[in-house]
Scaffold this active site. Structure first.
Site, PDB file in Angstrom:
ATOM      1  N   ARG A 133       9.842  -2.441   0.540  1.00 43.78           N
ATOM      2  CA  ARG A 133       9.202  -1.766  -0.586  1.00 43.78           C
ATOM      3  C   ARG A 133      10.139  -0.732  -1.211  1.00 43.78           C
ATOM      4  O   ARG A 133      10.132  -0.527  -2.420  1.00 43.78           O
ATOM      5  CB  ARG A 133       7.902  -1.106  -0.117  1.00 43.78           C
ATOM      6  CG  ARG A 133       6.830  -2.110   0.284  1.00 43.78           C
ATOM      7  CD  ARG A 133       5.526  -1.397   0.642  1.00 43.78           C
ATOM      8  NE  ARG A 133       4.453  -2.334   0.949  1.00 43.78           N
ATOM      9  CZ  ARG A 133       4.107  -2.683   2.183  1.00 43.78           C
ATOM     10  NH1 ARG A 133       4.737  -2.174   3.211  1.00 43.78           N
ATOM     11  NH2 ARG A 133       3.114  -3.532   2.387  1.00 43.78           N
TER      12      ARG A 133
ATOM     13  N   ASP B 184      -4.001  -1.179   3.985  1.00 41.96           N
ATOM     14  CA  ASP B 184      -3.498  -1.222   5.360  1.00 41.96           C
ATOM     15  C   ASP B 184      -4.616  -0.913   6.362  1.00 41.96           C
ATOM     16  O   ASP B 184      -4.706  -1.534   7.420  1.00 41.96           O
ATOM     17  CB  ASP B 184      -2.366  -0.208   5.544  1.00 41.96           C
ATOM     18  CG  ASP B 184      -1.305  -0.326   4.482  1.00 41.96           C
ATOM     19  OD1 ASP B 184      -0.224  -0.847   4.774  1.00 41.96           O
ATOM     20  OD2 ASP B 184      -1.581   0.103   3.341  1.00 41.96           O
TER      21      ASP B 184
ATOM     22  N   ARG C 152      -6.724  -3.896   6.737  1.00 40.67           N
ATOM     23  CA  ARG C 152      -6.056  -4.864   7.620  1.00 40.67           C
ATOM     24  C   ARG C 152      -6.217  -4.457   9.079  1.00 40.67           C
ATOM     25  O   ARG C 152      -6.473  -5.293   9.951  1.00 40.67           O
ATOM     26  CB  ARG C 152      -4.564  -4.948   7.259  1.00 40.67           C
ATOM     27  CG  ARG C 152      -4.285  -5.654   5.946  1.00 40.67           C
ATOM     28  CD  ARG C 152      -2.826  -5.487   5.521  1.00 40.67           C
ATOM     29  NE  ARG C 152      -2.516  -6.290   4.336  1.00 40.67           N
ATOM     30  CZ  ARG C 152      -1.535  -6.034   3.489  1.00 40.67           C
ATOM     31  NH1 ARG C 152      -0.754  -4.972   3.687  1.00 40.67           N
ATOM     32  NH2 ARG C 152      -1.314  -6.816   2.453  1.00 40.67           N
TER      33      ARG C 152
ATOM     34  N   HIS D 133       2.787   3.874   2.941  1.00 42.85           N
ATOM     35  CA  HIS D 133       2.350   2.482   2.813  1.00 42.85           C
ATOM     36  C   HIS D 133       3.612   1.637   2.988  1.00 42.85           C
ATOM     37  O   HIS D 133       4.275   1.263   2.034  1.00 42.85           O
ATOM     38  CB  HIS D 133       1.720   2.245   1.436  1.00 42.85           C
ATOM     39  CG  HIS D 133       1.416   0.804   1.148  1.00 42.85           C
ATOM     40  ND1 HIS D 133       0.619   0.033   1.943  1.00 42.85           N
ATOM     41  CD2 HIS D 133       1.821  -0.005   0.137  1.00 42.85           C
ATOM     42  CE1 HIS D 133       0.523  -1.194   1.446  1.00 42.85           C
ATOM     43  NE2 HIS D 133       1.269  -1.232   0.339  1.00 42.85           N
TER      44      HIS D 133
END
Length: 334
Positions: free
Chosen positions: A108, A168, A171, A195
């Site tokens: 990222r 997240d 998840r 993140h």
């Protein structure tokens, strides 16, 4: 901004009769994430108007038309799409999904430079047409992008925040539910920090029903959440986005749903606790960095951050995450 954003609120019009006060969401970027978020927002009936903005005129108009054709089967709303930024005018919430596309194997942080360059171009005219909106940054890397966007826009750290680890955390709860055999809605656990690769699960404050997660002994032949199981779950949370991108090119369904949930929390002034990425000031000693911690989200944006009790290891992990993001911010001259 009005205190209440419910789409069916009645206000008095200029002649003294009733006037419907509607809610408007503007989504910047009509790619996989933006169009899916528009779809999720419409399906949930979160807003009366959903506006899509993208520089690709044919793409954004086609997405709006395709969504509009399905309005009969959703709560009533209007969908508009344009390559003219005025389509975002007077929005209550602006969600920014536009950014460089993450490629297989790419981190990222690698995305940051191109995305920040894009944000420098698109954000000032957005703020000009929608100065009172709550801004939610979704594009990755969301923490660095949110930090940069705050500096570029001049907006307050209440009015602008990032989607952070809302996805997240979802998840994490999904994987815990899969292991324990309970409904995901009864799992209460958060991912904090970046993140990204340095994010951390807050195991010490997590619970299943009313049972502390670290005291969960297992049911129906399913074992407890040992340290080995927790490590495997935490690793899978971090790696899952990479797996999805490798398999299908982009993550869009879950992030679209997560984004629509944040939108709803703002429009309905829910005061919902969500782990969004916001500018921290002396949060467990962490300051001047955008990180995700559980915070209250409502009509004015992000409010109080909850000082969740953390173990020594969790606190150290949060500080490592903050240092990693500060290093990235310095790298990009922020």
């Amino acid at each position: 901004m009005t205190e209440s954003r419910d789409s069916d609120e009645v206000a008095l019009g200029p002649t003294g009769g009733p006037s419907w006060r509607t809610s408007k969401v503007a989504i910047v970027g009509a790619g996989a994430v933006g169009s899916t978020m528009a779809y999720a927002t419409l399906m949930r009936g979160s807003a009366r108007t959903v506006a899509l903005y993208d520089i690709n005129k044919a793409k954004v108009e086609a997405e709006a038309l395709d969504l509009g054709h399905g309005i009969q089967f959703m709560p009533m709303a209007e969908v508009i799409g344009s390559d003219d930024i005025s389509v975002c005018a007077d929005a209550d919430v602006v969600v920014v999904t536009a950014g460089a596309k993450q490629k297989p194997g790419q981190t990222r942080i690698d995305l940051a430079e191109a995305t920040i360059s894009l944000i420098r171009k698109v954000l000032p005219p957005l703020v000009e047409v929608a100065p009172n909106a709550v801004y939610v940054m979704v594009t990755n890397p969301v923490d660095i992008v949110t930090y940069a966007a705050l500096k570029i826009s001049g907006l307050s750290s209440t009015q602008m925040f990032g989607s952070g680890t809302v996805l997240d955390s979802s998840r994490l709860r999904y994987l815990i539910a899969q292991h324990t055999g309970v409904a995901v809605q009864n799992v209460h656990a958060y991912i904090a920090g970046e993140h990204g690769d340095t994010e951390l699960p807050l195991w010490s404050s997590a619970s299943i029903g009313s049972v502390p997660l670290l005291e969960w002994n297992g049911i129906a032949g399913r074992g407890p959440l040992t340290s080995e199981v927790r490590e495997r779950i935490a690793r899978e949370v971090v790696e899952s986005a990479y797996r999805i991108i490798e398999g299908k090119g982009a993550t869009n369904y879950a992030v679209g749903l997560a984004g629509s949930r944040i939108i709803e929390a703002v429009l309905k002034d829910e005061k919902r606790i969500l782990p969004v990425s916001s500018l921290l000031q002396d949060y467990h000693g962490v300051s001047d960095v955008c990180l995700s911690v559980p915070a209250i989200v409502g009509a004015r944006g992000v409010g109080d951050r909850l000082e969740v009790p953390m173990s020594a290891d969790e606190l150290a992990g949060l500080r490592r995450s903050a240092e990693a993001l500060r290093a990235a911010a310095r790298r990009f001259g922020l």
